[in-house]
Every structure is written in structure tokens, then in C-alpha cells.
Design an enzyme around this catalytic site. Structure first.
Site, PDB file in Angstrom:
ATOM      1  CE  LYS A  98      -4.243  -1.671   0.110  1.00 14.87           C
ATOM      2  NZ  LYS A  98      -5.213  -1.396  -0.978  1.00 14.87           N
ATOM      3  CD  GLU A 120      -9.955   3.999   1.025  1.00 13.08           C
ATOM      4  OE1 GLU A 120      -9.216   3.084   0.568  1.00 13.08           O
ATOM      5  OE2 GLU A 120      -9.784   5.195   0.742  1.00 13.08           O
ATOM      6  CB  SER A 387      -0.361  -8.071  -1.410  1.00 17.01           C
ATOM      7  OG  SER A 387      -1.301  -8.817  -0.645  1.00 17.01           O
TER       8      SER A 387
END
Length: 407
Positions: A98, A120, A387
Site C-alpha cells: 500500500k 479509508e 502483498s
């Protein structure tokens, strides 16, 4: 052209943000000017060598790129088929992919003169990444998170607060990611002059699906270069989990022009493909508009968004990114799903075989590898995107795997 030479990827979206019939921009009039400004500034930054050099420097020195491409030797031996490589995004600063996008977007926000950042988050990893870059750039940060997700991802809530962010719990609806996005959008409409919304996945109105994808393409660019160095050819199969779809599009996109490379995106099958029990949009979903974009989503016959479920907070969302909808419609990427039980079994197996604790989101991709690797030849290659790391999921996984609770 030999397979060691990269074929050009399709140029998408068009100027209005459409990937074929998907994507676009469906927003209140209040946000149109802000999105136009963001689009123009992003294109300007993308063409600016100074911006790109600084982004590359911070990705290298602050974030920890490039991440390794790791041959999972013991797991490959156990599975008994294709050679399995893990793209180790779990080793990045903050513990997941991210931060690639959060860093890029806050640098664009800085160019726009914004002083306040909102975001968010579902599993909390995007919230942590946003809070991290906001601290690094000295900006105010507010993160919206569903109350249910705050409970099951308490560690990440604490991390965000320690980084100086305000975490606002959302009590509406299902109290998960969709409601957090709703509240972030309401905030942005109210404070658009001073605030930039760092949307965390390849979703939402144009330019977000394009911009988020571009900031994550580094995953696939590195993986392609690394597999060519290690195996002297491109892989046979890429696998990644798909919530909104940021980690998967980041891996897939640089390989789209390689016709021999198959790709599989893995959605959250939850308790099985029954209404309200999963988040697999390509399994019985329909075309619709949600939170600014036209894409595949889970809705009933009246157009109301259905409840979703996944053991992983980061995959618990009713819509999929529009570029994924396009790639599925074109037959370029296959999309399947893994259930909660399958993801948990893959989680445990990687822990025990490789000494790596994966995120529950990533474990959905690992579950697909467990199914397909044994059916492939030992000379074939799979690259799976790991991930994120599973620190945030350890307590939850322990309840299911060690104490016998049901997900």
C-alpha cells in the site's frame, strides 16, 4: 519478438477514464473541479523527471524497494509441481504494498498545495501507509475505518494513532470498508479546497484507478526483471488476490503484453458463493455504479448493495476495480475465488513451510497456488504476489487455526 523482450502494455484508460465500458467518473458536482485538477497535476508529475527521481529515491531509501523475488523451495517441493516464486511486498516499510501508492499520491498532493490528507481503510494497511507518509511530509491525516474492521484490526488502529493520524470509526451499515469509503467521500466534498483524498485501491472515479495502478506498476516491473535474471524467461502464471485490485493490477500490468503469461486474480469466497456470504464480484455480480465508478459489483435485483463477508478485512468490498472488470471481459485475466477455510489453510502452510507469515488477503492468492501448482509441470513457473505480512492477522488466525473458532 522474443519472450525476454517486453511487449507494450495496452494504453488504458481513455481521456475520460474508461476501460472499455467500465470506469469513468460518477461524482457530485462539488468534486468535478478537484478531480480535473488532480488529473492534470498527476499527468504533469508523471512527465516531470524531478518528481520521478524523488519518487524513485524515496521508494528506494524510505520504502525499501526493490523487494526480493523469492524462490519458495520447500513449498514448491511440498506442492510437487510448478516452481513457485513469492514477490515479497510484505518486506516493505509498513508491511504491505500500500505504501507505493500512498507515497506517490502524497507527493502529488504536495504539488497541489494540499495540507490535509484523508483516507479509508479496511484491513488497516492502507491507513497505516497513509498515516506514515503524512507524518513524513508533515500533513494532517484523518483515516476512516469501519467499526467492525477496527475491532479485528486493532493493532493497525494503534499504529495509525502512534503515527499521528486521527482514526474515525464508522458505525453505519455493515461497519466495514464500503462505509469507510462513503465517509471519506463525504469529508472530501466538505473540505475539498484544503484536502486530498488518498484512495487506497484501483477504484473510484477517474483518475484514481489509473493513478493507483501506475504507482503500483513497480511491483510487476521489478518482478519481470527479477524472473528474467533468475530463470531467463517470463513466468507461466501470475497470481494475486483481488479486493479493489491494487496489488494485482500492479503485478499484472507490466506483463499484459506478454501473451504467454497467464494471470489469475483471486477474490474472497468467504463461506461460499451465497448471498451475503462472500465478496467475489465475478461470481454472480452485475454491472453497476458504486462510489464513483462503473464496474462489477454485488447488488440485489433492486440495485441495493449486498452484504459481503471475508475473513480478510482488505477483501471485504462489494465492487472490483474497473480495469479488472475490463480485463475479465476481454478474457486476458482469469478470476476465481478462495474460501475462508482455503485461505486459512494456505496461511498455515506457508508459515510452516517457509517461515513466512502472510497477510490473510495474500493467503487467498496462496490458496489458488496450492490448487494449481500440483497440476503444472516442474519446469513451469508461478509468481505470486505476497502483498502483505500477517502481523496484523496473527490474533485472528490463532482463534481459527489454534483455538478452533469458525471464521
Amino acid at each position: 519478438m522474443s519472450e525476454t523482450q517486453q511487449q507494450p502494455s495496452p494504453t488504458m484508460p481513455d481521456e475520460s477514464g474508461h476501460f472499455g465500458t467500465f470506469g469513468g467518473r460518477f461524482v457530485p458536482e462539488t468534486l468535478v473541479a478537484a478531480l480535473d485538477e488532480l488529473t492534470a497535476e498527476y499527468h504533469s508529475a508523471k512527465a516531470d523527471p524531478v518528481f520521478q527521481a524523488e519518487l524513485d529515491r524515496l521508494l528506494r531509501e524510505y520504502v525499501g524497494r526493490p523487494t526480493p523475488l523469492y524462490f519458495a523451495e520447500r513449498w514448491t517441493e511440498k506442492l510437487g509441481g510448478a516452481r513457485v516464486y513469492l514477490k515479497r511486498e510484505d518486506l516493505l516499510h509498513t508491511g504491505a504494498h500500500k505504501i507505493n501508492n500512498a507515497l506517490g499520491q502524497i507527493m502529488v498532493a504536495q504539488r497541489l498545495g494540499k495540507k490535509r490528507i484523508i483516507a479509508e481503510t479496511g484491513a488497516g494497511q492502507h491507513g497505516v501507509a497513509t498515516a506514515t507518509v503524512a507524518a513524513r511530509f508533515g500533513m494532517e491525516c484523518v483515516v476512516y475505518m469501519g467499526a467492525v474492521d477496527m475491532e479485528r484490526q486493532h493493532l493497525n488502529v494503534v499504529r495509525m494513532k502512534l503515527l499521528g493520524a486521527e482514526v474515525r470509526g464508522v458505525e453505519a451499515g455493515q461497519k466495514t470498508l464500503k462505509e469507510a469509503v462513503n465517509e471519506a467521500l463525504r469529508d472530501w466534498v466538505t473540505n475539498v479546497e484544503t484536502t486530498h483524498y488518498i484512495l487506497g485501491s484501483a477504484l473510484g472515479p477517474h483518475p484514481y484507478p489509473m493513478m493507483v495502478r501506475d504507482f503500483h506498476r513497480v511491483i510487476g516491473q521489478e518482478a519481470r526483471r527479477q524472473i528474467l535474471e533468475q530463470e531467463e524467461r517470463v513466468p507461466d502464471l501470475l497470481v494475486a488476490c483481488v479486493g479493489g485490485g491494487s496489488n494485482s493490477i500492479g503485478l499484472f500490468h507490466p506483463f499484459l503484453g506478454d501473451e504467454t503469461v497467464k494471470m489469475t486474480g483471486v477474490e474472497a469466497g468467504g463461506h461460499g458463493i451465497r448471498h451475503g456470504e462472500h465478496a467475489a464480484r465475478f461470481q454472480g455480480g452485475k454491472l453497476g455504479v458504486l462510489q464513483g465508478t462503473k464496474t462489477w459489483l454485488l447488488a440485489n435485483d433492486d440495485g441495493q448493495i449486498e452484504l459481503t463477508h471475508s475473513v480478510s478485512a482488505g477483501l471485504d468490498y462489494a465492487a472490483v476495480g474497473p480495469e479488472h472488470a475490463y480485463l475479465q471481459s476481454e478474457g486476458r485475466v482469469d478470476y476465481t475465488y478462495a474460501t475462508d477455510d482455503e485461505a486459512l489453510a494456505a496461511f498455515r502452510e506457508l508459515c510452516e513451510c517457509e517461515g513466512i507469515i502472510p497477510a490473510l488477503e495474500s493467503s487467498h492468492a496462496l490458496a489458488e497456488v496450492r490448487k494449481v501448482a500440483p497440476t503444472m509441470g516442474k519446469d513451469q513457473i508461478i509468481v505470486v504476489n505476497l502483498s502483505g505480512r500477517g502481523d496484523k492477522d496473527v490474533e485472528q488466525a490463532a482463534r481459527y487455526l489454534l483455538e478452533g473458532e469458525k471464521p
